[in-house]
Design a protein around this motif. Sequence first.
Motif, PDB file in Angstrom:
ATOM      1  N   LYS A 171     -36.185  20.523 -12.897  1.00 17.64           N
ATOM      2  CA  LYS A 171     -36.901  21.272 -13.667  1.00 17.64           C
ATOM      3  C   LYS A 171     -37.985  20.786 -14.204  1.00 17.64           C
ATOM      4  O   LYS A 171     -39.100  21.432 -14.556  1.00 17.64           O
ATOM      5  N   GLU A 172     -38.086  19.614 -14.492  1.00 22.23           N
ATOM      6  CA  GLU A 172     -39.012  18.795 -15.225  1.00 22.23           C
ATOM      7  C   GLU A 172     -40.286  18.822 -14.125  1.00 22.23           C
ATOM      8  O   GLU A 172     -41.605  19.032 -14.616  1.00 22.23           O
ATOM      9  N   ALA A 173     -40.045  18.738 -12.880  1.00 20.03           N
ATOM     10  CA  ALA A 173     -41.002  18.611 -11.772  1.00 20.03           C
ATOM     11  C   ALA A 173     -41.732  20.048 -11.805  1.00 20.03           C
ATOM     12  O   ALA A 173     -42.852  20.132 -11.478  1.00 20.03           O
ATOM     13  N   ARG A 174     -40.747  21.008 -11.634  1.00 20.91           N
ATOM     14  CA  ARG A 174     -41.145  22.303 -11.476  1.00 20.91           C
ATOM     15  C   ARG A 174     -42.268  22.717 -12.734  1.00 20.91           C
ATOM     16  O   ARG A 174     -43.296  23.077 -12.650  1.00 20.91           O
ATOM     17  N   LYS A 175     -41.838  22.391 -13.818  1.00 22.46           N
ATOM     18  CA  LYS A 175     -42.681  22.478 -15.179  1.00 22.46           C
ATOM     19  C   LYS A 175     -44.098  21.721 -15.024  1.00 22.46           C
ATOM     20  O   LYS A 175     -45.278  22.373 -15.338  1.00 22.46           O
ATOM     21  N   PHE A 176     -44.039  20.424 -14.626  1.00 20.82           N
ATOM     22  CA  PHE A 176     -45.137  19.888 -14.259  1.00 20.82           C
ATOM     23  C   PHE A 176     -45.947  20.071 -13.451  1.00 20.82           C
ATOM     24  O   PHE A 176     -47.204  20.407 -13.689  1.00 20.82           O
ATOM     25  N   LYS A 177     -45.580  20.667 -12.207  1.00 18.00           N
ATOM     26  CA  LYS A 177     -46.446  21.456 -11.290  1.00 18.00           C
ATOM     27  C   LYS A 177     -47.237  22.539 -11.756  1.00 18.00           C
ATOM     28  O   LYS A 177     -48.467  22.902 -11.553  1.00 18.00           O
ATOM     29  N   ALA A 178     -46.546  23.402 -12.474  1.00 17.21           N
ATOM     30  CA  ALA A 178     -46.899  24.808 -12.989  1.00 17.21           C
ATOM     31  C   ALA A 178     -48.025  24.379 -14.213  1.00 17.21           C
ATOM     32  O   ALA A 178     -49.100  25.119 -14.457  1.00 17.21           O
ATOM     33  N   ASN A 179     -47.919  23.467 -14.941  1.00 18.33           N
ATOM     34  CA  ASN A 179     -49.060  23.080 -15.859  1.00 18.33           C
ATOM     35  C   ASN A 179     -50.079  22.179 -15.514  1.00 18.33           C
ATOM     36  O   ASN A 179     -51.171  22.232 -16.223  1.00 18.33           O
ATOM     37  N   ARG A 180     -50.009  21.549 -14.336  1.00 12.73           N
ATOM     38  CA  ARG A 180     -51.087  20.610 -14.146  1.00 12.73           C
ATOM     39  C   ARG A 180     -51.747  20.952 -12.956  1.00 12.73           C
ATOM     40  O   ARG A 180     -52.926  20.152 -12.584  1.00 12.73           O
ATOM     41  N   PHE A 181     -51.260  21.574 -11.958  1.00 10.35           N
ATOM     42  CA  PHE A 181     -51.892  21.904 -10.613  1.00 10.35           C
ATOM     43  C   PHE A 181     -53.006  22.907 -10.437  1.00 10.35           C
ATOM     44  O   PHE A 181     -52.559  23.958 -11.093  1.00 10.35           O
ATOM     45  N   ASP A 182     -53.986  22.624 -10.159  1.00 17.35           N
ATOM     46  CA  ASP A 182     -54.997  23.832  -9.863  1.00 17.35           C
ATOM     47  C   ASP A 182     -54.242  24.497  -8.527  1.00 17.35           C
ATOM     48  O   ASP A 182     -53.463  24.236  -7.653  1.00 17.35           O
ATOM     49  N   TYR A 183     -54.674  25.867  -8.359  1.00 18.67           N
ATOM     50  CA  TYR A 183     -53.954  26.417  -7.257  1.00 18.67           C
ATOM     51  C   TYR A 183     -55.046  27.444  -6.529  1.00 18.67           C
ATOM     52  O   TYR A 183     -56.174  27.869  -7.271  1.00 18.67           O
ATOM     53  N   VAL A 184     -54.821  27.861  -5.584  1.00 25.74           N
ATOM     54  CA  VAL A 184     -55.615  29.006  -4.755  1.00 25.74           C
ATOM     55  C   VAL A 184     -54.663  30.119  -4.266  1.00 25.74           C
ATOM     56  O   VAL A 184     -53.584  30.164  -4.034  1.00 25.74           O
ATOM     57  N   THR A 185     -55.350  31.202  -3.975  1.00 23.60           N
ATOM     58  CA  THR A 185     -54.685  32.356  -3.188  1.00 23.60           C
ATOM     59  C   THR A 185     -55.205  32.827  -1.969  1.00 23.60           C
ATOM     60  O   THR A 185     -56.401  33.257  -1.918  1.00 23.60           O
ATOM     61  N   PHE A 186     -54.581  31.881  -0.849  1.00 22.62           N
ATOM     62  CA  PHE A 186     -55.268  31.968   0.366  1.00 22.62           C
ATOM     63  C   PHE A 186     -55.340  33.296   0.800  1.00 22.62           C
ATOM     64  O   PHE A 186     -56.369  33.472   1.973  1.00 22.62           O
ATOM     65  N   SER A 187     -54.654  34.223   0.563  1.00 22.44           N
ATOM     66  CA  SER A 187     -54.736  35.596   1.246  1.00 22.44           C
ATOM     67  C   SER A 187     -55.921  36.549   0.845  1.00 22.44           C
ATOM     68  O   SER A 187     -56.119  37.484   1.318  1.00 22.44           O
ATOM     69  N   GLY A 188     -56.431  35.919  -0.195  1.00 20.31           N
ATOM     70  CA  GLY A 188     -57.509  36.874  -0.560  1.00 20.31           C
ATOM     71  C   GLY A 188     -58.313  36.198  -1.951  1.00 20.31           C
ATOM     72  O   GLY A 188     -58.035  35.399  -2.623  1.00 20.31           O
ATOM     73  N   THR A 189     -59.292  37.288  -2.422  1.00 17.12           N
ATOM     74  CA  THR A 189     -59.915  36.871  -3.509  1.00 17.12           C
ATOM     75  C   THR A 189     -59.614  38.136  -4.564  1.00 17.12           C
ATOM     76  O   THR A 189     -59.252  39.384  -4.226  1.00 17.12           O
TER      77      THR A 189
END
Length: 302
Positions: A171-189
């Motif tokens: 749960k802590e790992a999931r929370k850390f990832k959601a708060n700290r990592f930038d992300y992209v939407t590969f399927s479109g703009t």
Amino acid sequence: MEISREAILDTTHYGLKIYAYVLRQYYSDSTVLSVKGRDCGITRNPFNGGKETLRIHIDGVIATHRDTELKTFNGDVFDFAQYHFRITDDEELLLKINQELHLNLEVKEKDELDWLNGPDDIWYGYCSFFKAPVRNVFPSETLRLHQVFTLITSDKYKKITEDLRAITDVKEARKFKANRFDYVTFSGTFEKRNDNNLLQHSNLLTIDFDHLDNLKELKTQLLNDEYFETEMLFTSPSGDGLKWIIRIDVSDVTHSEYFTAVANYIKHTYNIEVDQSGKDVSRACFLPYDPTAFLHKRHQAL
């Protein structure tokens, strides 16, 4: 006889021999077509998980197909050949069919400079880039694949990726990832990250493989997959999964339907269940550090 669509249809019984050839590549141990007049009945569809949902019929002077389950999976024999050979250029497709089926049709000599008169058909995959946290649904910029690749292989996300993999609590790992990592939407703009706010589909699909015991082995298999060509492949932030980015065509089949077909193909080919979240066109993909990530050379040259 010079190579052309008409010549190919004349030498393949309206295209039925092409359907039979393609289907035999997947089901070599069984009868793939049973012709009765102008209808071939129902047979297995390798692009729908091998289900018996493919109906092939001769319409006029050309054989056509439709899938009884995937309502948008329909077209003629050349469309079907495109799915198998993964060739969208019409001239290249005809040459491939001529070669693979040994039709011995005459290939016209081509002027080496003919390409100068042709259209600019270079394909780019555009996606939206979002700053952390994941609850931020408004993109900051639009990126192409080689730019995403540069972010992943640089040291930009090295520290937070190492920090994430050091966290043992799920749960802590999931929370850390959601708060700290930038992300992209590969399927479109997107104007806003929501399926209803898609600006343009990129013709890319992301397949998530989670909690793998054979990560290196699967990575090699995907890069050598005989049907799908890899556009990008990298290790997930957690370190025990893969993100497989492939090119698709959503002009005739919806994103969700294409995902279902690919997921069925993976289950049939590799006996692996994939994360169903890829069915959403606005699926967020976190950007980790992976210096061994793969990018297809067509994007590296941009």
